[in-house]
Every structure is written in structure tokens, then in C-alpha cells.
Motif scaffolding. Structure first.
Motif, mmCIF file in Angstrom:
data_model
loop_
_atom_site.group_PDB
_atom_site.id
_atom_site.type_symbol
_atom_site.label_atom_id
_atom_site.label_comp_id
_atom_site.label_asym_id
_atom_site.label_seq_id
_atom_site.Cartn_x
_atom_site.Cartn_y
_atom_site.Cartn_z
ATOM 1 N N UNK A 27 0.821 -1.206 0.000
ATOM 2 C CA UNK A 27 0.000 0.000 0.000
ATOM 3 C C UNK A 27 0.860 1.263 0.000
ATOM 4 N N UNK A 28 0.543 2.152 -0.925
ATOM 5 C CA UNK A 28 1.165 3.465 -0.999
ATOM 6 C C UNK A 28 0.043 4.456 -0.705
ATOM 7 N N UNK A 29 0.157 5.197 0.376
ATOM 8 C CA UNK A 29 -0.905 6.120 0.786
ATOM 9 C C UNK A 29 -0.476 7.543 0.451
ATOM 10 N N UNK A 30 -1.297 8.220 -0.335
ATOM 11 C CA UNK A 30 -1.043 9.603 -0.717
ATOM 12 C C UNK A 30 -2.038 10.494 0.015
ATOM 13 N N UNK A 31 -1.513 11.436 0.797
ATOM 14 C CA UNK A 31 -2.381 12.382 1.484
ATOM 15 C C UNK A 31 -2.411 13.702 0.735
ATOM 16 N N UNK A 32 -3.629 14.200 0.541
ATOM 17 C CA UNK A 32 -3.825 15.472 -0.145
ATOM 18 C C UNK A 32 -3.450 16.642 0.759
ATOM 19 N N UNK A 33 -3.094 17.750 0.132
ATOM 20 C CA UNK A 33 -2.866 18.995 0.853
ATOM 21 C C UNK A 33 -4.230 19.540 1.258
ATOM 22 N N UNK A 34 -4.353 19.912 2.523
ATOM 23 C CA UNK A 34 -5.632 20.398 3.037
ATOM 24 C C UNK A 34 -5.568 21.882 3.380
ATOM 25 N N UNK A 35 -6.738 22.524 3.384
ATOM 26 C CA UNK A 35 -6.773 23.914 3.836
ATOM 27 C C UNK A 35 -6.313 24.000 5.301
ATOM 28 N N UNK A 36 -5.700 25.087 5.651
ATOM 29 C CA UNK A 36 -5.139 25.300 6.990
ATOM 30 C C UNK A 36 -6.140 24.995 8.106
ATOM 31 N N UNK A 37 -7.407 25.360 7.913
ATOM 32 C CA UNK A 37 -8.410 25.185 8.974
ATOM 33 C C UNK A 37 -8.686 23.717 9.304
ATOM 34 N N UNK A 43 -4.244 16.161 10.605
ATOM 35 C CA UNK A 43 -2.848 15.830 10.915
ATOM 36 C C UNK A 43 -2.754 14.838 12.060
ATOM 37 N N UNK A 44 -3.586 15.007 13.082
ATOM 38 C CA UNK A 44 -3.597 14.055 14.194
ATOM 39 C C UNK A 44 -4.008 12.669 13.703
ATOM 40 N N UNK A 45 -5.050 12.623 12.889
ATOM 41 C CA UNK A 45 -5.521 11.348 12.332
ATOM 42 C C UNK A 45 -4.425 10.704 11.484
ATOM 43 N N UNK A 46 -3.855 11.464 10.598
ATOM 44 C CA UNK A 46 -2.819 10.945 9.703
ATOM 45 C C UNK A 46 -1.620 10.434 10.495
#
Length: 137
Positions: A27-37, A43-46
Motif C-alpha cells: 500500500x502506498x498512501x497519498x495524502x492530499x494537501x488540506x486547507x489550513x483550517x 494531521x492528528x488522524x494521519x
């Protein structure tokens, strides 16, 4: 071992990591860039997901441009790409198209992300659909 990319493994989408491993893929997991809010919660979840799966998965972050993200993902030569959350659908479809992998055509993105387009598609296909009206308020 062949790779399967999961875009935004979030909530129940983290189950895809175990599913990919059980089928003898990496598995290769790619996380998207999220809005600051949204960063603190996500981030805690990730961080928890990364810690739990650090020995079985590779974790990547979306790059500044789509082209850079395509090049990053291309380096892992994924067999196919899965959205791991509702938020990951669009990027997963775009990457699938850019890499020429089997999947849904990007022109169908509205059918997966907009309720009115979904219902219109069902209607055109002769499948039971929900009658409604698009409103802006």
C-alpha cells in the motif's frame, strides 16, 4: 511486490491498507494537501495512521503541483489507484487518468461528486433515481 495507491486513506478508508496487504500488494498512501483550517484534526488522524502502518505502507504527501504529484506517484508504478475517502475521489480519478491506469474517466467526476449529476446519470441510464430540483439557497 506490486503497489496499490490509496488517496486519502481516512476514516473507514484505512481498511484499504489492510485489504491491500492481505492481497500481497504494497500500500502506498497519498495524502492530499488540506486547507489550513482542517490541518489540526486531519494531521492528528494521519499521524496515528502512519504510526500504526509504518511497517507495511509508504506514506506520501501531495506535491505543490499536479504534475509533481504525478511524477511522485509514477515512481511507485501503482497497479491501480483507489480513493480512500470522499475527499480523495477527484485526485484519485485525475491520477488514474494521467497515468493511463484502469478506472473512471475524469469527465465523469461530476457523476461521483455532485448529487444532481449523479441523479441525472441514473435517469439517463434508466435506473431508479431521486427526483429533485437544483437550488442555490
Amino acid at each position: 511486490m506490486e503497489n496499490i495507491l490509496i488517496v486519502d486513506a481516512f476514516s473507514t478508508g484505512i481498511n484499504y491498507i489492510d485489504d491491500v496487504v492481505s492481497r500481497n500488494y504494497k500500500p502506498i498512501v497519498l495524502y492530499e494537501t488540506l486547507p489550513e483550517k482542517h490541518l489540526k484534526v486531519f494531521d492528528d488522524w494521519r499521524a496515528r495512521v502512519k504510526n500504526k502502518y509504518k511497517d507495511v505502507a509508504v506514506f506520501l504527501d501531495e506535491q505543490k503541483t499536479f504534475e509533481e504529484t504525478v511524477e511522485l506517484v509514477k515512481g511507485y508504478n501503482p497497479k491501480f489507484i483507489l480513493p480512500g475517502s470522499e475527499g480523495g475521489v477527484i485526485l484519485a480519478m485525475q491520477l488514474t487518468g494521467a497515468l493511463g491506469l484502469p478506472g473512471n474517466d475524469v469527465k465523469n467526476i461530476p457523476n461521483f461528486t455532485q448529487k444532481d449529476a449523479m441523479q441525472e446519470g441514473l435517469k439517463k441510464a434508466g435506473v431508479r433515481y431521486i427526483k429533485g430540483e437544483l437550488v442555490n439557497s
